[in-house]
Scaffold this motif. Sequence first.
Motif, short mmCIF file in Angstrom:
data_model
loop_
_atom_site.label_atom_id
_atom_site.label_comp_id
_atom_site.label_asym_id
_atom_site.label_seq_id
_atom_site.Cartn_x
_atom_site.Cartn_y
_atom_site.Cartn_z
N LEU A 1 0.82 -1.21 0.00
CA LEU A 1 0.00 0.00 0.00
C LEU A 1 0.85 1.27 0.00
O LEU A 1 0.41 2.32 -0.50
CB LEU A 1 -0.93 0.01 1.22
CG LEU A 1 -2.04 -1.04 1.22
CD1 LEU A 1 -2.76 -1.04 2.56
CD2 LEU A 1 -3.03 -0.79 0.10
N THR A 2 2.07 1.17 0.54
CA THR A 2 2.92 2.36 0.65
C THR A 2 3.84 2.54 -0.55
O THR A 2 3.98 3.64 -1.09
CB THR A 2 3.78 2.29 1.94
OG1 THR A 2 2.93 2.03 3.05
CG2 THR A 2 4.52 3.60 2.17
N GLU A 3 4.48 1.45 -0.98
CA GLU A 3 5.49 1.55 -2.04
C GLU A 3 5.31 0.53 -3.16
O GLU A 3 6.25 0.21 -3.87
CB GLU A 3 6.90 1.40 -1.44
CG GLU A 3 7.28 2.46 -0.41
CD GLU A 3 7.44 3.84 -1.03
OE1 GLU A 3 7.46 3.95 -2.27
OE2 GLU A 3 7.55 4.82 -0.27
N GLY A 4 4.09 0.01 -3.32
CA GLY A 4 3.82 -0.90 -4.42
C GLY A 4 4.56 -2.22 -4.30
O GLY A 4 4.84 -2.71 -3.20
N LEU A 5 4.91 -2.83 -5.46
CA LEU A 5 5.58 -4.13 -5.46
C LEU A 5 6.92 -4.07 -4.74
O LEU A 5 7.31 -5.02 -4.05
CB LEU A 5 5.80 -4.61 -6.90
CG LEU A 5 4.62 -5.33 -7.56
CD1 LEU A 5 4.93 -5.62 -9.01
CD2 LEU A 5 4.28 -6.61 -6.81
N GLU A 6 7.63 -2.97 -4.91
CA GLU A 6 8.91 -2.83 -4.21
C GLU A 6 8.71 -2.93 -2.70
O GLU A 6 9.46 -3.61 -2.00
CB GLU A 6 9.57 -1.50 -4.57
CG GLU A 6 10.04 -1.39 -6.01
CD GLU A 6 8.95 -0.94 -6.96
OE1 GLU A 6 9.24 -0.72 -8.15
OE2 GLU A 6 7.78 -0.83 -6.53
N GLY A 7 7.69 -2.25 -2.21
CA GLY A 7 7.41 -2.29 -0.78
C GLY A 7 6.98 -3.66 -0.31
O GLY A 7 7.38 -4.13 0.77
N ALA A 8 6.14 -4.35 -1.13
CA ALA A 8 5.67 -5.69 -0.74
C ALA A 8 6.82 -6.66 -0.61
O ALA A 8 6.93 -7.40 0.39
CB ALA A 8 4.64 -6.19 -1.76
N TRP A 9 7.72 -6.68 -1.60
CA TRP A 9 8.84 -7.62 -1.57
C TRP A 9 9.83 -7.28 -0.46
O TRP A 9 10.28 -8.15 0.29
CB TRP A 9 9.55 -7.65 -2.92
CG TRP A 9 8.85 -8.47 -3.95
CD1 TRP A 9 8.17 -8.03 -5.05
CD2 TRP A 9 8.77 -9.90 -3.98
NE1 TRP A 9 7.65 -9.08 -5.76
CE2 TRP A 9 8.01 -10.25 -5.14
CE3 TRP A 9 9.24 -10.93 -3.18
CZ2 TRP A 9 7.73 -11.56 -5.48
CZ3 TRP A 9 8.97 -12.24 -3.51
CH2 TRP A 9 8.22 -12.55 -4.66
N ILE A 10 10.20 -6.01 -0.36
CA ILE A 10 11.23 -5.62 0.60
C ILE A 10 10.73 -5.76 2.05
O ILE A 10 11.40 -6.35 2.90
CB ILE A 10 11.71 -4.19 0.32
CG1 ILE A 10 12.51 -4.17 -0.98
CG2 ILE A 10 12.55 -3.64 1.48
CD1 ILE A 10 12.91 -2.79 -1.45
N CYS A 11 9.54 -5.25 2.34
CA CYS A 11 9.01 -5.36 3.70
C CYS A 11 8.72 -6.81 4.06
O CYS A 11 8.97 -7.25 5.19
CB CYS A 11 7.74 -4.51 3.85
SG CYS A 11 8.04 -2.74 3.69
N GLY A 12 8.19 -7.55 3.08
CA GLY A 12 7.87 -8.95 3.34
C GLY A 12 9.10 -9.79 3.61
O GLY A 12 9.12 -10.61 4.54
N MET A 13 10.16 -9.61 2.81
CA MET A 13 11.37 -10.38 3.02
C MET A 13 12.07 -9.99 4.32
O MET A 13 12.71 -10.81 4.97
CB MET A 13 12.32 -10.20 1.84
CG MET A 13 11.78 -10.80 0.55
SD MET A 13 11.45 -12.58 0.65
CE MET A 13 13.06 -13.24 0.30
N ALA A 14 11.92 -8.71 4.71
CA ALA A 14 12.46 -8.29 6.01
C ALA A 14 11.77 -9.03 7.14
O ALA A 14 12.41 -9.52 8.07
CB ALA A 14 12.30 -6.78 6.16
N ALA A 15 10.44 -9.12 7.07
CA ALA A 15 9.69 -9.83 8.11
C ALA A 15 9.96 -11.32 8.10
O ALA A 15 10.01 -11.96 9.15
CB ALA A 15 8.20 -9.57 7.93
N ALA A 16 10.14 -11.88 6.91
CA ALA A 16 10.33 -13.32 6.79
C ALA A 16 11.66 -13.78 7.35
O ALA A 16 11.76 -14.87 7.94
CB ALA A 16 10.21 -13.75 5.33
N PHE A 17 12.73 -12.95 7.20
CA PHE A 17 14.07 -13.42 7.51
C PHE A 17 14.79 -12.63 8.61
O PHE A 17 15.88 -13.04 9.00
CB PHE A 17 14.94 -13.39 6.25
CG PHE A 17 14.62 -14.47 5.26
CD1 PHE A 17 15.13 -15.75 5.41
CD2 PHE A 17 13.78 -14.22 4.19
CE1 PHE A 17 14.83 -16.75 4.51
CE2 PHE A 17 13.47 -15.22 3.28
CZ PHE A 17 13.99 -16.49 3.44
#
Length: 483
Positions: free
Chosen positions: A117-133
Amino acid sequence: MRSCSGTFRETVYLPLAVILFLALAIRILLVFLSPGPLRADEFFQYMEPAYHHITGHGVFTWEWRHGIRSWLLPDMIAGMLKAGHALGLGYSASFVRSVLAVGSLALVAGFVWAGWLTEGLEGAWICGMAAAFWPDMVNASFRTLGETIGGNMLVLSVLVIYIAMKRRGRAHVRAPVLFLSGLLAGCAFAFRFHLAPALLLEVALVVYLAGPRAIVPIAGGLVVPVCVLGIVDYQTLGHPFQSIYKNFQMNVNEGVALRYGSMPMAFYLFGLFHYWGAAFVPVFWLFWKGMRQQQYMASIPLFILLYFSLISHKEMSFIYAAIPIVILVASLALAGLVRSGRVMPLPLVVGGMVVLELGVFASSYADEIHRNNRIMVMQMKAAQMPDMCGMALVGRDGGWWLSGGYSHMKPGHALYLLTSGRDGDVPASQYNYVIGGDGFDIFNPDARKITCKTGVCLYHVNSQCGGTPDYTQFSRALAGMNE
């Protein structure tokens, strides 16, 4: 016309599915690779009371003898143990941890959605991978600790409001969303009341941003788990909220917590630098950069760090609730840089993030996990021996605080704590396996060394294996050590 696969790649669902799969895989893997505790409280304040509730066997520490711990979380863990037993898994701590690991995926999904919602696909991948690992979030995801479970609830409460405001604007957040945020905040308080100042700040910020109309639904959500906590304390301890006021009385007024150490104000910053190493600098630089756009979220971890730094007795797990929010704000700032084209392309950034996160885990967290596993691994090995009639841990050399207590014992067999005190003198016929220091066999010639890890060994001793098991000896000996 765009293909269905092309459309799918441009939506949030592809990163969401991939990241949730990776996050679950690494969490479940660590459940079985890390049987030892993050802190002794993980078993002796939560798993052991839960196990005692079901089987009648369990170690009780001084906190439980003085009634300053709530039964709310242990009772929930007992329910998970019963569910695992109904599935044919026995009263399995690994099952409980796996359930918590699956539940922690809600946090990962929230990171993906907030980034999208904040930074589009870039935000989804980067924030998600941060949370995952990110090591702290992975390592805390399955722990039976009030500070990690309560911390995740606080972060979810923040995420719910942040996502709703991004979708609908500050003035149009619906009442059910506000109620859900309040409910999650109330759960965070019920599991870890020490987060109360941060939760008050969060509620105040939400009311400021969403307007006075937010007060009623948030308060309605808050009151439900808070009342449940009061009722549970009344039924189990005798007074509503006894686990709060008596805890405060003993640890603050009587200074009991200071017996377990006092640390300087900068303890948490130095601790984070110790664990994160070189990653500390870019993470806090990105957090600082993202503070301007994410003032609502960024203010909460800063406040947590501030007021916990003012408390003399400190443990790194106390500030866990701040860490996911720091990582999210930093991730959103990094996603903004990627989206603007000011740094490397998205695949290189995501790949570099994963390498960095795994490097931090391997350089700092893996060694601690290995050290904390050693007693538990020996205890589990002894519990699998067909001739085991009882097991003993030798005082402080045996590292009893890193054991799993009765939750990792073979049913119907007692666990003993051998000390120099009166209650630590146990007849040798009561046990035939011992976990003690590397020199235990020097003074006990009948002890046969089976395996050793970092100065602690598992021994087999000659025993008649007679007498009635004493399931309360461990708690009595522990009380003697604390007096």
